[in-house]
Design an enzyme around this catalytic site. Structure first.
Site, short mmCIF file in Angstrom:
data_model
loop_
_atom_site.label_atom_id
_atom_site.label_comp_id
_atom_site.label_asym_id
_atom_site.label_seq_id
_atom_site.Cartn_x
_atom_site.Cartn_y
_atom_site.Cartn_z
N ASP A 28 -68.15 4.76 28.43
CA ASP A 28 -67.68 6.11 28.11
C ASP A 28 -67.04 6.63 29.39
O ASP A 28 -67.74 7.08 30.30
CB ASP A 28 -68.87 6.98 27.69
CG ASP A 28 -68.43 8.37 27.26
OD1 ASP A 28 -67.30 8.51 26.75
OD2 ASP A 28 -69.20 9.33 27.45
N GLU B 101 -63.94 3.87 25.34
CA GLU B 101 -63.51 4.96 24.46
C GLU B 101 -62.03 5.26 24.68
O GLU B 101 -61.57 5.35 25.82
CB GLU B 101 -64.33 6.23 24.69
CG GLU B 101 -63.99 7.32 23.66
CD GLU B 101 -64.93 8.50 23.71
OE1 GLU B 101 -66.14 8.32 23.49
OE2 GLU B 101 -64.43 9.62 23.96
N ASP C 238 -73.59 10.72 28.19
CA ASP C 238 -72.57 9.70 28.44
C ASP C 238 -73.15 8.29 28.30
O ASP C 238 -72.46 7.36 27.88
CB ASP C 238 -71.99 9.86 29.85
CG ASP C 238 -71.72 11.32 30.18
OD1 ASP C 238 -70.55 11.71 30.12
OD2 ASP C 238 -72.68 12.03 30.49
#
Lengths: 192, 192
Positions: free
Chosen positions: B17, B78, B151
């Site tokens: 992330d 991501e 996260d």
């Protein structure tokens, strides 16, 4: 090109115009009297059909090779803005991250400058068009031709911009060129 | 955590992330029957006050350490969108470029997934809120608590999403879970 290493009084700057398909690189020596000399100019390319992780690794390897060969003291990268929700902007941002990373991994300081800061520094006019910037780069570096492709010329403009902007701060007693004065005015306006 | 290496039939995925201040990392083993096991979860941090080139170098070093220690076969990152002209978005894009670069430099394939793809894969619902996603991650991996910070949980969700999406393609005969069916439906709708 076989050129001597940077003169003691000059700063050697690597400018990077970040991009995935064409990443412009330009190395210049800029003396304290603001005169500049071309050391290296080129483009690191990656195949648009290749996976993104391989493209970024290619760009990193190309930038590392330029740093090892030409030994710049500082790296200047064009600042990328997220003005449009387009994948190309994100690719440019990723390439700029790679350029900053490679600087950091070589222990070199890095700085970013906006396109209008670069235009103002080189032509004296923040809204100058690309061709005006390229023509000025050729003139400043006393080149017979404008470096091609445009990304390569833009990288040189970035390197010049960085040297002049930071040099102007470091040596306040030296007279400013018309372009530097214009930049200083533009910056003052932008701060209001 | 001292866990055995990945089972021969499982795929080991590193989910990232991306972020400058907190970059979430999660490694999972996902078996062909779609069951999953936690291998590693954590966060790579960098000081917001440090120069950007040093922050990116820290993040690259942290990601490389996770790859060397846990040996993932694939990296899922991501996908970042440039929806707003904000410097944080560009920092996130730069961090995602670093994650993809590090994958490429280790010879690992990389893939990106959008937040709604991750939500759909993990909860069966592309508009699920963050807490629903995190609760499902804890349930899927049979954890007593939701991994913190967010996260870190998001990185695990990404890794699960990647394994299930690519696994579903590779093994078409295996029955789909409700979440996978929902994702397939969502993807079909998105293609119209």
């Amino acid at each position: 090109m076989a050129l001597p290493r940077s003169r003691p009084s000059a700063v050697r700057v690597l400018g990077v115009d970040p991009g995935l398909t064409r990443c412009g690189v330009g190395v210049v020596d800029v003396a304290q009297d603001r005169s500049a000399r071309l050391v290296h100019v080129g483009v690191v390319r990656s195949d648009p059909g290749a996976p993104i992780e391989e493209r970024l690794a290619l760009i990193a390897a190309g930038l590392r090779a330029v740093i090892v060969e030409h030994g710049p003291q500082v790296v200047a990268v064009e600042r990328v803005f997220a003005q449009h929700n387009r994948q190309t902007v994100m690719g440019t941002a990723q390439a700029s991250g790679i350029a900053l990373l490679v600087a950091g991994e070589h222990g070199l300081p890095a700085a970013t400058h906006t396109p209008s800061e670069v235009k103002a520094a080189v032509t004296g006019y923040g809204s100058a068009d690309k061709r005006q910037v390229q023509a000025m780069v050729a003139r400043i570096l006393r080149l017979d031709e404008v470096p091609q492709p445009a990304d390569a010329a833009d990288a040189l403009a970035l390197a010049l911009c960085h040297a002049w902007r930071t040099g102007a701060r470091g040596a306040a007693s030296a007279p400013l060129t018309p372009a530097q004065r214009a930049w200083q005015d533009a910056e003052r306006l932008a701060r209001r």
